[in-house]
Design a protein around this motif. Structure first.
Motif, PDB file in Angstrom:
ATOM      1  N   TYR A  52     -33.671 -16.895  11.291  1.00  0.00           N
ATOM      2  CA  TYR A  52     -33.389 -17.721  12.465  1.00  0.00           C
ATOM      3  C   TYR A  52     -33.779 -16.923  13.710  1.00  0.00           C
ATOM      4  N   PRO A  53     -35.073 -16.789  13.962  1.00  0.00           N
ATOM      5  CA  PRO A  53     -35.515 -15.908  15.045  1.00  0.00           C
ATOM      6  C   PRO A  53     -35.105 -16.343  16.436  1.00  0.00           C
ATOM      7  N   ARG A  54     -34.734 -17.595  16.603  1.00  0.00           N
ATOM      8  CA  ARG A  54     -34.348 -18.069  17.936  1.00  0.00           C
ATOM      9  C   ARG A  54     -32.860 -17.911  18.213  1.00  0.00           C
ATOM     10  N   MET A  55     -32.115 -17.449  17.231  1.00  0.00           N
ATOM     11  CA  MET A  55     -30.688 -17.272  17.440  1.00  0.00           C
ATOM     12  C   MET A  55     -30.407 -16.019  18.271  1.00  0.00           C
ATOM     13  N   PRO A  56     -29.349 -16.050  19.111  1.00  0.00           N
ATOM     14  CA  PRO A  56     -29.044 -14.901  19.968  1.00  0.00           C
ATOM     15  C   PRO A  56     -28.670 -13.661  19.161  1.00  0.00           C
ATOM     16  N   ASP A  57     -28.916 -12.495  19.742  1.00  0.00           N
ATOM     17  CA  ASP A  57     -28.693 -11.236  19.048  1.00  0.00           C
ATOM     18  C   ASP A  57     -27.248 -11.056  18.605  1.00  0.00           C
ATOM     19  N   TRP A  58     -26.301 -11.604  19.377  1.00  0.00           N
ATOM     20  CA  TRP A  58     -24.900 -11.355  19.044  1.00  0.00           C
ATOM     21  C   TRP A  58     -24.490 -11.967  17.716  1.00  0.00           C
ATOM     22  N   LEU A  59     -25.269 -12.924  17.224  1.00  0.00           N
ATOM     23  CA  LEU A  59     -24.947 -13.509  15.935  1.00  0.00           C
ATOM     24  C   LEU A  59     -25.269 -12.562  14.783  1.00  0.00           C
ATOM     25  N   GLY A  60     -26.092 -11.558  15.050  1.00  0.00           N
ATOM     26  CA  GLY A  60     -26.350 -10.544  14.046  1.00  0.00           C
ATOM     27  C   GLY A  60     -27.552 -10.846  13.169  1.00  0.00           C
ATOM     28  N   THR A  61     -28.080  -9.807  12.575  1.00  0.00           N
ATOM     29  CA  THR A  61     -29.254  -9.942  11.717  1.00  0.00           C
ATOM     30  C   THR A  61     -28.906 -10.556  10.359  1.00  0.00           C
ATOM     31  N   ALA A  62     -27.618 -10.626  10.021  1.00  0.00           N
ATOM     32  CA  ALA A  62     -27.192 -11.157   8.725  1.00  0.00           C
ATOM     33  C   ALA A  62     -26.878 -12.652   8.789  1.00  0.00           C
ATOM     34  N   PHE A  63     -27.345 -13.316   9.833  1.00  0.00           N
ATOM     35  CA  PHE A  63     -27.064 -14.739  10.024  1.00  0.00           C
ATOM     36  C   PHE A  63     -27.460 -15.544   8.785  1.00  0.00           C
ATOM     37  N   SER A  64     -28.675 -15.360   8.300  1.00  0.00           N
ATOM     38  CA  SER A  64     -29.144 -16.120   7.146  1.00  0.00           C
ATOM     39  C   SER A  64     -28.327 -15.791   5.898  1.00  0.00           C
ATOM     40  N   ARG A  65     -27.954 -14.545   5.736  1.00  0.00           N
ATOM     41  CA  ARG A  65     -27.147 -14.164   4.579  1.00  0.00           C
ATOM     42  C   ARG A  65     -25.782 -14.846   4.606  1.00  0.00           C
ATOM     43  N   ARG A  66     -25.175 -14.925   5.778  1.00  0.00           N
ATOM     44  CA  ARG A  66     -23.876 -15.595   5.881  1.00  0.00           C
ATOM     45  C   ARG A  66     -23.998 -17.080   5.595  1.00  0.00           C
ATOM     46  N   MET A  67     -25.069 -17.707   6.079  1.00  0.00           N
ATOM     47  CA  MET A  67     -25.265 -19.124   5.811  1.00  0.00           C
ATOM     48  C   MET A  67     -25.497 -19.369   4.318  1.00  0.00           C
ATOM     49  N   SER A  68     -26.206 -18.459   3.663  1.00  0.00           N
ATOM     50  CA  SER A  68     -26.392 -18.573   2.215  1.00  0.00           C
ATOM     51  C   SER A  68     -25.067 -18.451   1.484  1.00  0.00           C
ATOM     52  N   MET A  69     -24.228 -17.545   1.974  1.00  0.00           N
ATOM     53  CA  MET A  69     -22.905 -17.379   1.377  1.00  0.00           C
ATOM     54  C   MET A  69     -22.091 -18.657   1.519  1.00  0.00           C
ATOM     55  N   LEU A  70     -22.144 -19.283   2.689  1.00  0.00           N
ATOM     56  CA  LEU A  70     -21.460 -20.557   2.887  1.00  0.00           C
ATOM     57  C   LEU A  70     -21.964 -21.594   1.900  1.00  0.00           C
ATOM     58  N   GLY A  71     -23.271 -21.653   1.708  1.00  0.00           N
ATOM     59  CA  GLY A  71     -23.835 -22.628   0.782  1.00  0.00           C
ATOM     60  C   GLY A  71     -23.324 -22.421  -0.637  1.00  0.00           C
ATOM     61  N   ARG A  72     -23.305 -21.186  -1.092  1.00  0.00           N
ATOM     62  CA  ARG A  72     -22.824 -20.907  -2.450  1.00  0.00           C
ATOM     63  C   ARG A  72     -21.354 -21.257  -2.594  1.00  0.00           C
TER      64      ARG A  72
END
Length: 229
Positions: free
Chosen positions: A153-173
């Motif tokens: 998610y390259p357009r997301m602000p830095d404060w959300l962290g580099t693990a944004f996609s990993r957290r969203m994947s965790m939510l999906g699982r």
């Protein structure tokens, strides 16, 4: 009859509904009162793109259900920015008062997108359970969704962290596992093949889905609902 907008891309998209498909799948469906609870995804926040239906997927599913059963009642309580606890606090009572026999619950992304979700995930699941169980006890068929997860998610602000996609994947699982435990009708979009086919699924904000992603989501929900009655 074709809608007024030009739906040329959607008609050719292998992941979207074919002409007449929804009518055949949903003929004689049993639902009369359809409620939607959740965040911006449930609200249907989208960015229209040429060639695809301009509406968000909850409204599209409503349209297909209503076409098969005229007189279908619909209430969308979705509101952008809400976390699961806020959805529970502000929407559950209103949803139950509507007396739905079909309920779509889509939330959790606003919890997962923030750093620290890993430590809160059990609490999020517990609140989701407290949202879903009363609807089921009231007689509603509950539908849940694991939303699309982009590789980045390259357009997301830095404060959300580099693990944004990993957290969203965790939510999906976790949402998929919770759906199995609770017996909901579940649609898992987190690993949908459209994510890797080089097509753009997000709007200009880099987070919410565009017209194509909502068209795909609507198709997947219609197809899954057709297996639920």
């Amino acid at each position: 009859m074709a809608p007024e907008y030009a739906r040329t891309l959607e008609s050719a998209d292998p992941y979207c509904l074919r002409d007449g498909e929804a009518a055949g799948l949903l003929a004689r469906h049993p639902w009369r009162r359809f409620v939607v609870l959740g965040d911006s995804v449930a609200e249907g926040v989208t960015e229209p793109i040429d060639g695809y239906h301009p509406s968000g997927f909850p409204d599209r599913v409503r349209d297909e259900l209503a076409a098969a059963r005229p007189g279908l009642e619909y209430l969308n309580l979705g509101q952008r920015g809400l976390r699961v606890a806020e959805v529970h606090a502000t929407q559950l009572a209103r949803a139950l008062a509507f007396r739905p026999d079909l309920a779509l619950v889509v939330c959790g992304a606003n919890d997962a997108m923030r750093p620290g979700y890993e430590a809160r995930a059990d609490a999020v699941d517990a609140t989701l359970t407290a949202l879903i169980r009363p609807l089921q006890r009231a007689g509603a068929q509950v539908v849940t969704v694991s939303v699309f997860v982009m590789p980045s998610y390259p357009r997301m602000p830095d404060w959300l962290g580099t693990a944004f996609s990993r957290r969203m994947s965790m939510l999906g699982r976790r949402t998929t596992a919770l759906a199995a435990a609770l017996g909901t009708v579940h649609v898992d979009l987190a690993n949908h093949p459209a994510i890797g086919d080089d097509g753009v699924l997000t709007g200009s904000d880099g987070l919410h889905g565009n017209g194509r992603s909502h068209a795909i989501a609507a198709a997947e929900l219609v197809r899954r609902l057709a297996r639920a009655f």
